[in-house]
Design a protein around this motif. Structure first.
Motif: not given
Lengths: 347, 526
Positions: A316-321, A343-345
């Motif tokens: 999942t994405s640290a970019r998304c909401t 995700h990329c945490a």
């Protein structure tokens, strides 16, 4: 607390407050130009002159401390004429190029000139050479003639950003805001965000819009984790610039960095994907949503059926909401049936 | 962050470690500079690079990459030895102190100097500055966590904050600065293999029963795989399909040859993004999503403040918001997921997440609210652990120093450490497509100390080959006195010089974070 009288109104303010702050607390407006709430007083423009009983000459309200028992008058014919004179002197140098100025309609000088009825360049001078606009950073254009030398930009660069890479250079009619040796500009744009006139303007987009033509949409910056609040200024579905107008709002109080203020061109970059792509015979080719999502659904289902849910996973994405991240992990956990979601945490 | 960003204005001292704050979190960096220059707050900076904030520091400890724990334990040794700890706070609010205190015995300033090169006197001064200020704030970032001992280093920082009574205090705290707009939110929302929303554990049967019911499907109780582990399973063939939303591991993962092999080995790869990234080029299906300016929703920032994201422009034709793509796909796979919009999804989140329960779109219309916020009358929680720790007593963890996984040797004589540059962001997908930003910073450089550069006969602009045990890349040298002799630095924004072909995928055993900040390289003039 300190008690004083402003325009016959009794005002009580904390010790150390200025006359301007006391007047504002009482709801009395004193015209200002160089003053800005988030900066310490500059006291350069003299628009905020007021009478104090017992003091022979008017004082500037922005940097004069409110003393106990002061009796202050903020408006009189004499004060109005002094303020008018401040504006007339500024117009000696400031060109009347409002129609081509980015700041037209949101310019403090324009507003004050209109308010005080200054209708022309009333004071003349020997002819002098006009300075051409120039890019002072790839993002910021400087129009030296428009500068009213209020000093806000210098103050903001020093006080807010702790950089101090600009200063007032030279003197008299030839003064200008120039670089200060020893400190490097990082193009944060704080200077242009506090400029009361169009002396520093946003140079990213050629297309501009008047403030009443474009829409300002408040949102959260999409870069680092600070989550700065900013306004995307939009015309005809295109971002034209980023502004900040609320200096009281957490977490950034109206301040931005180079990425937040100028880093939005990617939104309408021609490289944006506009169609789903599906790999056929080794190449990614344009497809339809129906085909692409149909393929994703059937392939994921097939792999799940053949190898079990833990043969699938998702980043999942640290970019998304938040809403999108929630839905993504719900998709993996409830629909696919695996906890293989991360995700990329860590990256 | 345990504390709000605004707490920076109240701190009397800062210990900044592994965070290039002014370049990577400029708005917080500004505040720290203001506190130092205008209020006279004290500043200790600990970093392998002479970062811009070091110029403002009272004490700058230029450490070797990988020595965080040795230096932090040394600082705590001094604090104890000189009686600068907050004994009353420790007695009242913490536990495990005696074993912890005993674990610090060997970390004398002289031992630290001998083993890390950091001067014993500077270490003592750093300890005194931090410990005698009240309150004092710790700011840290990936320079602390991206190590094989990342978790231990965070524990060491927690020990330091507790030792001086700085947790649960305005202006104090233990404050990780998160690098991405919604990395906090992605964690809060259960984008992790061991927890669902609000850190409710998948292994916790009682908590999961609530999700079983709400979702109408039984949630698995076994912990899933991390990013790193999924990469390994893809490489060995046991993970067959991967769905990647808005990430670009082909630039950001360590040891890129490994991730490339892993992705190539998959039976099916889906990538959902706004550009055709290096990762997207490997996909079987690429789905075009919307940027932050084209959709509604919320992000949660590094101080846990849930803030609105608002649609300012219409989606680029052909693109859909990520949430809409996912809802559509869930429907196609036989699971009803119909939402009128993000607000309806948020309502579902808060019904299942105690820490978000009191937050509504209406309440955050003007200003965001920091969680935990248990009900709609609750103002939110800017400072955590006030009056007591969430777990009861604050637990001291003895932490030993092992050093990094890979050290320089004769073949690879330099330390390489990595990070970001001020104008660019992460894998560069966005900022390298901002014309003016990329015009200014079109290429990456490797920072090298003048002493090393002279020895190797290198000048700024010279092309070099940089190699590690995992790969080799070419870049240009920037000769600058920022890293110490023996250490070079590169950013990871530039796909043409992908530094992560060199980095080490050795990871922290607890949290699986790779050791991006330390590996050994060789530098050769081209």
């Amino acid at each position: 607390m300190v008690n004083l009288t402003i325009d016959a109104v009794q005002v009580s303010v904390p010790e150390g407050s200025t006359i301007l702050e006391a007047a504002q607390a009482a709801g009395i407006r004193i015209p200002t130009l160089c003053w800005l709430k988030k900066l310490s007083p500059i006291g350069s423009c003299r628009m905020c002159v007021v009478h104090v009983d017992g003091v022979s000459r008017p004082v500037t309200a922005c940097d004069t401390v409110a003393g106990d028992g002061l009796v202050v008058t903020t408006d009189s014919d004499e004060l109005r004429e002094m303020r008018r004179d401040v504006l007339r002197l500024l117009l000696v140098r400031h060109p009347l190029d409002c129609p081509v100025c980015d700041k037209g309609g949101e310019c403090d000088l324009q507003d004050l000139v209109t308010e005080f009825g200054v209708t022309a360049k009333e004071y003349g001078t020997e002819p002098f050479e006009r300075q051409l606009p120039r890019y002072v950073s790839p993002f910021i254009q400087q129009w030296p003639d428009r500068c009213v030398l209020c000093g806000r930009c210098v103050q903001a660069c020093t006080e807010i950003k702790g950089i101090g890479c600009i200063q007032i250079v030279d003197n008299g009619l030839h003064s200008y805001i120039g670089p200060k040796p020893g400190a490097e500009c990082v193009s944060c744009g704080e200077c242009l965000s506090v400029c009361p006139v169009g002396a520093l303007t946003d140079g990213v987009r050629e297309t501009k819009a008047r403030i009443w033509q474009s829409e300002r949409v408040e949102t959260t910056c999409g870069y680092c984790g600070v989550g700065c609040q900013l306004e995307l200024n939009v015309l005809d579905g295109r971002i034209l610039r980023v502004t900040t107008t609320d200096f009281d709002k957490a977490p950034n109080h109206g301040t931005l960095c180079v990425k937040g203020r100028f880093g939005w061109e990617f939104v309408d970059h021609p490289d944006r994907l506009t169609k789903p792509l599906v790999r056929k015979d080794g190449d990614l080719v344009e497809s339809t949503w129906d085909e692409a999502l149909g393929l994703v659904a059937s392939r994921l289902q097939q792999i799940k059926d053949e190898h079990g849910p833990d043969a699938l996973g998702g980043f999942t994405s640290a970019r998304c909401t938040n809403e999108e991240n929630y839905l993504f992990q719900k998709f993996l956990r409830a629909v696919i049936g695996t906890n293989n979601v991360d995700h990329c945490a860590r990256l | 962050m345990t504390n709000a960003i605004a707490c920076v204005d109240k701190a009397e001292a800062f210990l900044v470690i592994g965070s290039n704050t002014t370049e990577n979190h400029p708005i917080i960096g500004d505040r720290v500079k203001r506190a130092v220059t205008r209020r006279g707050a004290k500043l200790v900076v600990i970093d392998p690079r002479r970062i811009p904030l070091a110029e403002y520091a009272n004490v700058f400890l230029q450490i070797r990459p990988g020595d965080n724990i040795a230096v932090l334990n040394g600082i705590m040794h001094v604090i104890l030895q000189e009686g600068l700890h907050d004994a009353a706070y420790i007695e009242e609010r913490c536990e495990g102190f005696d074993a912890f205190a005993a674990s610090l015995e060997k970390f004398t300033p002289e031992w630290v100097e001998q083993n890390t090169g950091v001067s014993a006197d500077a270490l003592r001064e750093a300890a005194r500055l931090y410990a005698t200020a009240d309150p004092a704030s710790i700011l840290y970032a990936m320079g602390v966590t991206q190590h094989t001992q990342g978790t231990d280093a965070v524990k060491a920082l927690a020990n330091l904050a507790m030792l001086t009574g700085n947790v649960g205090k305005e202006g104090g705290g233990l404050n990780p600065l998160r690098g991405q707009n919604n990395v906090q939110g992605a964690c809060d929302m259960g984008g992790l293999p061991n927890v669902v929303t609000g850190y409710q554990k998948v292994a916790d049967d009682e908590a999961m029963a609530k999700f079983d019911e709400a979702w109408g499907r039984k949630v698995r109780r076994e912990v899933g795989l991390t990013v790193t582990e999924m990469g390994n399973r893809a490489a060995d063939g046991s993970l067959k399909a991967l769905y990647i939303m808005g990430e670009n591991p082909m630039i950001t993962d360590p040891d890129l040859h490994h991730i490339e092999k892993a992705l190539d080995n998959l039976e099916f790869l889906v990538v959902q993004d706004i550009f055709l990234t290096e990762t997207g080029q490997k996909a079987d299906v690429v789905l075009p999503a919307c940027s932050f300016a084209e959709k509604d929703g919320t992000f949660t920032n590094t101080e846990r403040r849930v803030q609105r994201v608002r649609r300012a422009v219409a989606p680029t034709p052909g693109c859909r918001p990520d949430w809409a793509i996912l809802a559509d796909l869930m429907g196609r796979m036989g699971y009803k997921a119909e939402y009128a919009g993000p607000e309806e999804i948020f309502e579902e989140i808060r019904s299942l997440t105690p820490s978000y329960a009191g937050i509504t779109y209406d309440r955050i219309e003007n200003e965001g609210i920091p969680w935990p916020c248990p009900d709609t009358d609750h103002p939110g929680t800017p400072i955590l652990h006030v009056g007591g720790f969430a777990r009861g007593k604050g637990l001291f963890h003895p932490v030993d120093y092992n050093g990094p996984d890979e050290l320089p040797d004769d073949d690879y004589p330099f330390f390489l450490t990595t990070g970001r540059e001020h104008p660019h962001y992460h894998s560069g997908t966005m900022t390298r497509r901002c014309g003016r930003i990329n015009d200014c910073f079109p290429e990456g450089f490797m920072e090298m100390n003048p002493v090393d550069a002279e020895r190797l006969g290198l000048a700024t602009g010279d092309p070099v080959k940089v190699s590690s045990r995992r790969g080799e890349i070419t870049t240009k040298v920037q000769v600058i006195d920022r890293t110490a002799p023996g250490t070079v630095f590169m950013s990871f924004h530039y796909s043409e010089s992908p530094v992560n072909q060199l980095t080490n995928s050795a990871a922290c055993p607890t949290c699986k974070i790779p050791e991006y900040k330390v590996c050994a390289v060789r530098v050769e003039k081209l």
